[in-house]
Design a protein around this motif. Structure first.
Motif, PDB file in Angstrom:
ATOM      1  N   PHE A 440      44.724  26.423  44.028  1.00 48.24           N
ATOM      2  CA  PHE A 440      45.050  26.347  45.447  1.00 48.24           C
ATOM      3  C   PHE A 440      44.108  25.331  46.086  1.00 48.24           C
ATOM      4  CE2 PHE A 440      47.156  30.223  44.480  1.00 48.24           C
ATOM      5  CZ  PHE A 440      48.023  30.530  45.514  1.00 48.24           C
ATOM      6  N   PRO A 441      44.594  24.460  46.949  1.00 46.22           N
ATOM      7  CA  PRO A 441      43.704  23.472  47.568  1.00 46.22           C
ATOM      8  C   PRO A 441      42.645  24.154  48.438  1.00 46.22           C
ATOM      9  CG  PRO A 441      45.885  23.423  48.585  1.00 46.22           C
ATOM     10  CD  PRO A 441      45.991  24.296  47.386  1.00 46.22           C
ATOM     11  N   TYR A 442      41.422  23.682  48.290  1.00 44.20           N
ATOM     12  CA  TYR A 442      40.286  24.254  49.013  1.00 44.20           C
ATOM     13  C   TYR A 442      40.372  23.913  50.499  1.00 44.20           C
ATOM     14  CZ  TYR A 442      35.416  25.365  50.119  1.00 44.20           C
ATOM     15  OH  TYR A 442      34.267  25.893  50.658  1.00 44.20           O
ATOM     16  N   LEU A 443      39.941  24.864  51.299  1.00 42.05           N
ATOM     17  CA  LEU A 443      39.932  24.770  52.748  1.00 42.05           C
ATOM     18  C   LEU A 443      41.349  24.699  53.329  1.00 42.05           C
ATOM     19  CD1 LEU A 443      36.837  22.541  53.487  1.00 42.05           C
ATOM     20  CD2 LEU A 443      37.107  24.972  53.905  1.00 42.05           C
ATOM     21  N   THR A 444      42.222  25.512  52.763  1.00 48.31           N
ATOM     22  CA  THR A 444      43.549  25.733  53.338  1.00 48.31           C
ATOM     23  C   THR A 444      43.698  27.235  53.568  1.00 48.31           C
ATOM     24  OG1 THR A 444      44.591  25.981  51.162  1.00 48.31           O
ATOM     25  CG2 THR A 444      44.571  23.774  52.139  1.00 48.31           C
ATOM     26  N   MET A 445      44.570  27.603  54.511  1.00 48.17           N
ATOM     27  CA  MET A 445      44.807  29.019  54.763  1.00 48.17           C
ATOM     28  C   MET A 445      45.463  29.698  53.567  1.00 48.17           C
ATOM     29  SD  MET A 445      43.564  30.259  57.489  1.00 48.17           S
ATOM     30  CE  MET A 445      44.421  31.812  57.185  1.00 48.17           C
ATOM     31  N   VAL A 446      46.329  28.961  52.879  1.00 45.55           N
ATOM     32  CA  VAL A 446      47.059  29.580  51.766  1.00 45.55           C
ATOM     33  C   VAL A 446      46.124  29.961  50.626  1.00 45.55           C
ATOM     34  CG1 VAL A 446      47.641  27.461  50.494  1.00 45.55           C
ATOM     35  CG2 VAL A 446      49.226  29.410  50.493  1.00 45.55           C
ATOM     36  N   GLU A 447      44.934  29.365  50.578  1.00 47.15           N
ATOM     37  CA  GLU A 447      43.949  29.764  49.574  1.00 47.15           C
ATOM     38  C   GLU A 447      43.593  31.241  49.723  1.00 47.15           C
ATOM     39  OE1 GLU A 447      39.528  28.344  47.960  1.00 47.15           O
ATOM     40  OE2 GLU A 447      40.100  28.046  50.059  1.00 47.15           O
ATOM     41  N   GLY A 448      43.824  31.798  50.923  1.00 47.05           N
ATOM     42  CA  GLY A 448      43.552  33.217  51.131  1.00 47.05           C
ATOM     43  C   GLY A 448      44.384  34.107  50.216  1.00 47.05           C
ATOM     44  N   LEU A 449      45.598  33.661  49.846  1.00 49.86           N
ATOM     45  CA  LEU A 449      46.406  34.441  48.897  1.00 49.86           C
ATOM     46  C   LEU A 449      45.708  34.533  47.550  1.00 49.86           C
ATOM     47  CD1 LEU A 449      50.022  33.102  49.580  1.00 49.86           C
ATOM     48  CD2 LEU A 449      49.022  35.264  50.361  1.00 49.86           C
ATOM     49  N   LYS A 450      45.170  33.428  47.077  1.00 46.50           N
ATOM     50  CA  LYS A 450      44.449  33.410  45.803  1.00 46.50           C
ATOM     51  C   LYS A 450      43.228  34.331  45.869  1.00 46.50           C
ATOM     52  CE  LYS A 450      41.549  30.274  43.026  1.00 46.50           C
ATOM     53  NZ  LYS A 450      42.265  30.100  41.752  1.00 46.50           N
ATOM     54  N   LEU A 451      42.467  34.212  46.946  1.00 46.59           N
ATOM     55  CA  LEU A 451      41.259  35.013  47.082  1.00 46.59           C
ATOM     56  C   LEU A 451      41.592  36.499  47.149  1.00 46.59           C
ATOM     57  CD1 LEU A 451      39.412  32.724  49.631  1.00 46.59           C
ATOM     58  CD2 LEU A 451      38.768  33.103  47.239  1.00 46.59           C
ATOM     59  N   CYS A 452      42.640  36.852  47.883  1.00 42.67           N
ATOM     60  CA  CYS A 452      43.034  38.256  47.960  1.00 42.67           C
ATOM     61  C   CYS A 452      43.505  38.745  46.594  1.00 42.67           C
ATOM     62  CB  CYS A 452      44.135  38.443  49.000  1.00 42.67           C
ATOM     63  SG  CYS A 452      44.486  40.174  49.376  1.00 42.67           S
ATOM     64  N   ALA A 453      44.232  37.911  45.860  1.00 37.25           N
ATOM     65  CA  ALA A 453      44.677  38.292  44.521  1.00 37.25           C
ATOM     66  C   ALA A 453      43.492  38.523  43.597  1.00 37.25           C
ATOM     67  CB  ALA A 453      45.589  37.207  43.956  1.00 37.25           C
ATOM     68  N   GLN A 454      42.465  37.724  43.750  1.00 38.60           N
ATOM     69  CA  GLN A 454      41.288  37.881  42.888  1.00 38.60           C
ATOM     70  C   GLN A 454      40.543  39.187  43.145  1.00 38.60           C
ATOM     71  OE1 GLN A 454      39.254  34.165  43.757  1.00 38.60           O
ATOM     72  NE2 GLN A 454      39.942  33.265  41.812  1.00 38.60           N
ATOM     73  N   THR A 455      40.689  39.746  44.352  1.00 40.65           N
ATOM     74  CA  THR A 455      39.975  40.990  44.654  1.00 40.65           C
ATOM     75  C   THR A 455      40.520  42.179  43.871  1.00 40.65           C
ATOM     76  OG1 THR A 455      41.396  41.551  46.555  1.00 40.65           O
ATOM     77  CG2 THR A 455      39.449  40.186  46.995  1.00 40.65           C
ATOM     78  N   PHE A 456      41.677  42.036  43.220  1.00 43.45           N
ATOM     79  CA  PHE A 456      42.175  43.115  42.379  1.00 43.45           C
ATOM     80  C   PHE A 456      41.301  43.304  41.142  1.00 43.45           C
ATOM     81  CE2 PHE A 456      45.853  42.563  44.997  1.00 43.45           C
ATOM     82  CZ  PHE A 456      46.560  43.753  44.953  1.00 43.45           C
ATOM     83  N   THR A 457      40.562  42.255  40.740  1.00 44.41           N
ATOM     84  CA  THR A 457      39.791  42.345  39.495  1.00 44.41           C
ATOM     85  C   THR A 457      38.320  41.983  39.641  1.00 44.41           C
ATOM     86  OG1 THR A 457      40.481  40.076  38.947  1.00 44.41           O
ATOM     87  CG2 THR A 457      41.800  41.898  38.046  1.00 44.41           C
ATOM     88  N   ARG A 458      37.919  41.463  40.799  1.00 45.27           N
ATOM     89  CA  ARG A 458      36.520  41.042  40.920  1.00 45.27           C
ATOM     90  C   ARG A 458      36.059  41.116  42.375  1.00 45.27           C
ATOM     91  NH1 ARG A 458      37.191  34.806  39.169  1.00 45.27           N
ATOM     92  NH2 ARG A 458      38.853  35.712  37.923  1.00 45.27           N
ATOM     93  N   ASP A 459      34.759  41.016  42.547  1.00 45.56           N
ATOM     94  CA  ASP A 459      34.151  40.976  43.873  1.00 45.56           C
ATOM     95  C   ASP A 459      33.985  39.515  44.256  1.00 45.56           C
ATOM     96  OD1 ASP A 459      32.692  41.134  46.170  1.00 45.56           O
ATOM     97  OD2 ASP A 459      31.053  42.338  45.334  1.00 45.56           O
ATOM     98  N   ILE A 460      34.866  39.022  45.131  1.00 47.53           N
ATOM     99  CA  ILE A 460      34.844  37.590  45.435  1.00 47.53           C
ATOM    100  C   ILE A 460      33.610  37.191  46.230  1.00 47.53           C
ATOM    101  CG2 ILE A 460      37.360  37.414  45.369  1.00 47.53           C
ATOM    102  CD1 ILE A 460      37.239  37.186  48.463  1.00 47.53           C
ATOM    103  N   ARG A 461      32.891  38.166  46.753  1.00 53.13           N
ATOM    104  CA  ARG A 461      31.671  37.831  47.478  1.00 53.13           C
ATOM    105  C   ARG A 461      30.608  37.284  46.522  1.00 53.13           C
ATOM    106  NH1 ARG A 461      30.742  43.506  50.309  1.00 53.13           N
ATOM    107  NH2 ARG A 461      31.287  44.047  48.152  1.00 53.13           N
ATOM    108  N   GLN A 462      30.788  37.514  45.233  1.00 52.70           N
ATOM    109  CA  GLN A 462      29.830  37.032  44.242  1.00 52.70           C
ATOM    110  C   GLN A 462      30.246  35.678  43.660  1.00 52.70           C
ATOM    111  OE1 GLN A 462      27.012  38.778  43.930  1.00 52.70           O
ATOM    112  NE2 GLN A 462      27.956  40.095  45.496  1.00 52.70           N
ATOM    113  N   LEU A 463      31.338  35.093  44.166  1.00 56.84           N
ATOM    114  CA  LEU A 463      31.790  33.784  43.704  1.00 56.84           C
ATOM    115  C   LEU A 463      31.255  32.695  44.602  1.00 56.84           C
ATOM    116  CD1 LEU A 463      35.553  34.587  42.994  1.00 56.84           C
ATOM    117  CD2 LEU A 463      33.698  34.537  41.337  1.00 56.84           C
TER     118      LEU A 463
END
Length: 468
Positions: A440-463
């Protein structure tokens, strides 16, 4: 083949569904007669999507000039609102689009004949078209399409009918911004116009029978209510008007919480299909709740007669209407296609915007699906952080065992621009794991979908901020 021997299709209406049906049918080599009783173009271009989004955009600009997250470095100011000039600009664009996308296209298509007048079914193969001058003309057809749209519904509140209330149509064409505006209704149109008028200078009070956007999950309405209250919009939940009076140029709304007074009253409580003058009962077309019943092939219960759009029991969105009209035309001309409504995106053009598609967690469980969800606060999305505008969230719903995406709900700036990615993911049967692994291109709103999807398996605050 001479025109007289070609299949003849009658199309009633000229909005999104009817235009799509007429043009697709003509493209497939048949003869079309289109009947319109009012203004070409239907709701969307004339009194709906186009003028409302122009008004909303103007209001958004006014709001940003008055206040923004960058006021410390960019001095704010109070704009002067000239509603007459804004209205003239709005209507010029409406007329341009109506001329370019409706009138000119129809005039240039030799396969389509346009008749102005009100149509009524004489029988299953003929229409009577009554012109404004009272003359009538009989039109015989092989098949017919109904795309007559809908109009604002007016609740039976005592006294309301005797007052000069606004509907969305009259509000959008008014040349004034009232000092005090009361709004009856709390769904999409009410929410969008309430905020627009507030940002242009009105003091707005919303009467919600339940709560804002009550057909969506509670967190969505709560987020919009929080944003509205921050802008000074008064939201009265579980409040209905028991009576409306208009005395000395002032509206007085009686409620259980006391009288509400306003200079203008906007009634935005939904829309009702325009079908009562068509004579449907005489040809066996079934309706429910005032809407024409159609199947996935856009067939009504009368053989050879099809319908789509807001006059039917389908979702009331112009893109659904247009897709339905086009598919109906294919089926009317011996094709075979269907309208798949399993992933219909919805956008509310408030600020923040609301965008949804698919199932909520509650809806999934009601269908017997073992679902789980993750909600991502927007302060985890880099685009939002650099915008200094962190109100809202993105929520993904997935099937627990497979991880298959089931639905997305987003409340954010430009949420409408990210939701189509979710639609494509739903139709492709993607899992949240696959979405989280995509680029997903960085600094776009749609990147939020990727980040939310990643929260199913990891703590994105540590990325790291752009870690894959």
């Amino acid at each position: 083949m001479s025109d007289d021997k070609k299949l003849h299709i009658a199309v009633i209406g000229s909005g999104g569904a009817a235009m799509a049906a007429a043009l697709k049918a003509a493209e497939r080599g048949v003869r079309v007669t289109l009947v319109e009783r009012g203004t070409l173009g239907g709701t969307c271009v004339n009194v709906g999507c186009v003028p409302s989004k122009i008004l909303i955009r103007a209001a958004h600009i006014a709001h940003l000039r008055r206040t923004s997250p960058f006021d410390a470095g960019l001095s704010p100011g109070t704009p002067t609102v000239d509603r007459c000039e804004l209205l003239a600009q709005q209507q010029r664009r409406v007329e341009e689009l109506r001329h370019a996308k409706y009138a000119t296209i129809l005039a240039d298509n030799p396969a389509v004949t346009v008749l102005m007048g009100e149509a009524r079914f004489v029988d299953a193969h003929a229409l009577s078209v009554r012109a404004d001058d009272g003359s009538e003309r009989r039109i015989s057809f092989d098949r017919a399409f109904i795309g007559t749209g809908a109009r604002p519904t007016i609740p039976p509140v005592p006294g309301l009918a005797e007052t000069p209330y606004w509907t969305s149509t009259t509000a959008l064409t008014s040349d004034t911004i009232p000092e005090r505006l009361a709004v009856i209704g709390a769904s999409v149109v009410a929410v969008e116009l309430a905020q627009a008028f507030a940002r242009l200078g009105s003091r707005v009070t919303i009467l919600a029978r339940r709560r804002l956007l009550s057909r969506k999950e509670p967190a969505v309405g709560e987020a919009i209510e929080t944003a509205f209250r921050a802008e000074g919009i008064e939201v009265l939940n579980e409040t209905q008007a028991s009576r409306v009076d208009y005395i000395d140029n002032e509206f007085v709304l009686g409620t259980h919480a006391g009288d509400i007074r306003a200079d203008r009253l906007l009634v935005a409580t939904g829309r009702i299909p325009n079908i009562e003058t068509l004579g449907l009962e005489g040809i066996g077309i079934e309706t429910a709740g005032g809407a024409i019943l159609v199947d996935e092939h856009l067939r009504t219960t009368a053989p050879g007669i099809y319908a789509a759009g807001d006059c039917t029991d389908q979702p009331q969105f112009v893109y659904v209407a247009a897709a339905g009209g086009s598919r109906a035309a294919i089926n009317m001309t011996d094709g075979d296609t269907r309208l798949d409504l399993s992933a219909v995106p919805e956008v509310v053009f408030s600020d923040p915007q609301v965008a949804t598609v698919g199932l909520t967690e509650a809806e999934a469980r009601a269908r017997g699906i073992d679902a789980e969800s993750r909600t991502l606060p927007l302060d985890n999305v880099p685009r939002v952080l650099v915008n200094f505008d962190t109100g809202g969230f993105i929520k993904l719903v997935a099937e627990r065992d497979s991880g298959r995406l089931l639905g997305v709900q987003a409340v954010s700036g430009e949420a409408g621009e990210l939701i189509q990615t979710a639609v494509v993911a739903l139709r492709a049967g993607m899992t949240v794991q696959a979405i989280g692994d995509e680029l997903f291109p960085y600094l776009t709103m749609v990147e939020g979908l990727k980040l939310c999807a990643q929260t199913f398996t990891r703590d994105i605050r540590q990325l790291s901020c752009c870690a894959g």
